[in-house]
Design an enzyme around this catalytic site. Structure first.
Site: not given
Ligand SMILES: *Cc1c(COP(=O)(O)O)cnc(C)c1O
Length: 422
Positions: A243, A278-279, A317, A321, A350-351, A378
């Site tokens: 995150g 989990e980056p 993106r 978003y 075409c959008e 992404y």
């Molecule tokens: C997408 C995701 C991440 C990575 O998120 P980032 O914002 O890209 O760091 C980590 N864990 C889970 C479960 C995710 O779905």
């Protein structure tokens, strides 16, 4: 650290001129820097080191951010593990030489087939997101005569204060098990013969710049870990998700990794559990750009348009978003001076939602190259073939060399899997 720097032939990445990459590989083209990828991983690791946590931490790169095999191999060689969300991602990690026992498997809708594949591969842990998934995983494991290593993904009900599409830790989210139900579910999991309880997991959202929500989530998770331990359920590891946000605008710097991670890591310093992170975005986002060429300049009554050869199918993106990406001129071989004016940078799709940037003050001529920055995460991972557009080539620069890491799709490949009625 900026990905591009000026050189004799316009902007370059490491020691490679972007103009040369465009000439060799064509546009649109994703360009990544090996050095920037390594530096982003190292910054994460350094923060763990600073808190004395590096030896009991596993950095699991969330591959959905960018799953190119060359990037996976690079991170595998640096010692990373991987966070996957599908059987397809499992296959990618293994194909790139990643180790199964360093994989955590997240996601709200794992199929039984995916569970079976991951169990047989021997992954590190399943991050289970519902009571029903727990029961299904137990059944699959029993059938195979195995015990599935599990964490529950607990939803700490923390407001990550990010874009609603990438906020995942509120009660209203589809992700994870409600905080108030997690304790009972752990007790239930402990009775299931096909499961081995390993840890706990949470991931509250993406593109987070304020360290407070992650620290608050850690506090809630640690409290739950202690309650579980008191009830005889000891966990081996705590997974605090990904995150961490990155810089998308030159005028809005993102805080360094140490600032974002610091408050969360302080809380972990004197624990005994091992740690998983989990980056995704933060390891790849600022290490890539999308190189595109201006096809047509079109001066309407109300707006000036620069139609480029990249589009929403290449980089979704902005359309998805309303995300901002800095867009800069590569500036190679410009001769006649063009007048700066505010351009809508749009693709050929075409959008009306097909834009890459609004109102960008640029001096453009047809044929100019543009770099759309911070597109390493992404970007290609979300690319599609909408409008029968082949997906872009991907190139990784290493010093003065540019390696093609995914060739451009051919048009014939786009319909190779289709057939007409007999
Ligand atoms: C997408 C995701 C991440 C990575 O998120 P980032 O914002 O890209 O760091 C980590 N864990 C889970 C479960 C995710 O779905």
């Amino acid at each position: 650290m900026s990905l591009t720097k000026p050189g004799a032939r316009g902007l370059q990445v490491e020691s490679m001129a972007l103009a040369d990459i465009a000439a060799t590989f064509g546009t649109p083209c994703y360009v990544y820097s090996r050095a920037a990828l390594v530096a982003a991983y190292q910054a994460y690791r350094d923060s763990l080191q600073a808190h004395g946590l590096v030896d009991r931490s596993l950095i699991c790169y969330a591959i959905k951010a960018n799953s190119n095999l060359a990037i996976l191999k690079l991170f595998a060689d640096l010692g990373a593990g991987f966070d996957i969300v599908s059987g397809g991602e499992l296959a990618r990690v293994l194909a790139a030489g990643g180790k199964a026992d360093r994989i955590v498997f997240s996601g709200v809708g794992k199929s039984r087939e995916e569970m079976r594949l991951a169990l047989e591969a021997g992954i590190h842990c399943f991050n289970v997101e519902s009571a029903s998934e727990l029961a299904q995983l137990n059944a699959v494991a029993v059938e195979l005569g195995r015990r599935a290593p599990v964490s529950l993904r607990v939803n700490p009900d923390v407001d990550a204060r990010t874009h609603p599409y990438i906020s995942t830790g509120l009660k209203t989210a589809k992700f994870g098990v409600a905080f108030d139900e997690a304790f009972d579910l752990y007790q239930r999991a402990a009775t299931l013969p096909g499961l081995a309880i390993k840890g706990i997991d949470c991931h509250i959202g993406s593109q987070l710049l304020d360290p407070a929500p992650a620290a608050e989530a850690a506090d809630k998770i640690l409290g739950l870990v202690d309650r579980l331990a008191a009830a005889g359920i000891a966990l081996d590891h705590i997974d605090l998700g990904g995150g961490m946000g990155i810089q998308y605008r030159a005028d809005e710097p993102a805080p360094p990794a140490a600032y974002y991670l610091g408050p969360m890591l302080e809380r972990l310093a004197d624990r005994k559990e091992s740690l998983v992170f989990e980056p995704g975005r933060s390891l790849v986002g600022n290490a890539g750009l999308l190189l595109t060429r201006v096809q047509v300049l079109k001066h309407g009554e109300a707006k000036h348009f620069a139609v480029v050869d990249a589009a929403m199918n290449d980089l979704m993106r902005p359309a998805l978003y309303d995300a901002w990406h800095d867009i800069v001129k590569v500036g190679a071989g410009d001769t006649a001076a063009a007048a700066p004016m505010p351009y809508e940078i749009v693709g050929p799709v075409c959008e009306s939602g097909d834009f890459l940037g609004h109102d960008r003050e640029l001096a453009l001529q047809e044929g100019d190259l543009l770099a759309i920055l911070s597109a390493g995460a992404y970007g290609m991972a979300m690319a599609s073939n909408y409008n029968s557009r082949p997906r872009a080539a991907e190139v990784m620069v290493d010093g003065a060399q540019a390696h093609l890491i995914r060739r451009r799709e051919s048009v014939a490949e786009l319909f190779a899997l289709e057939s007409v009625l007999p």
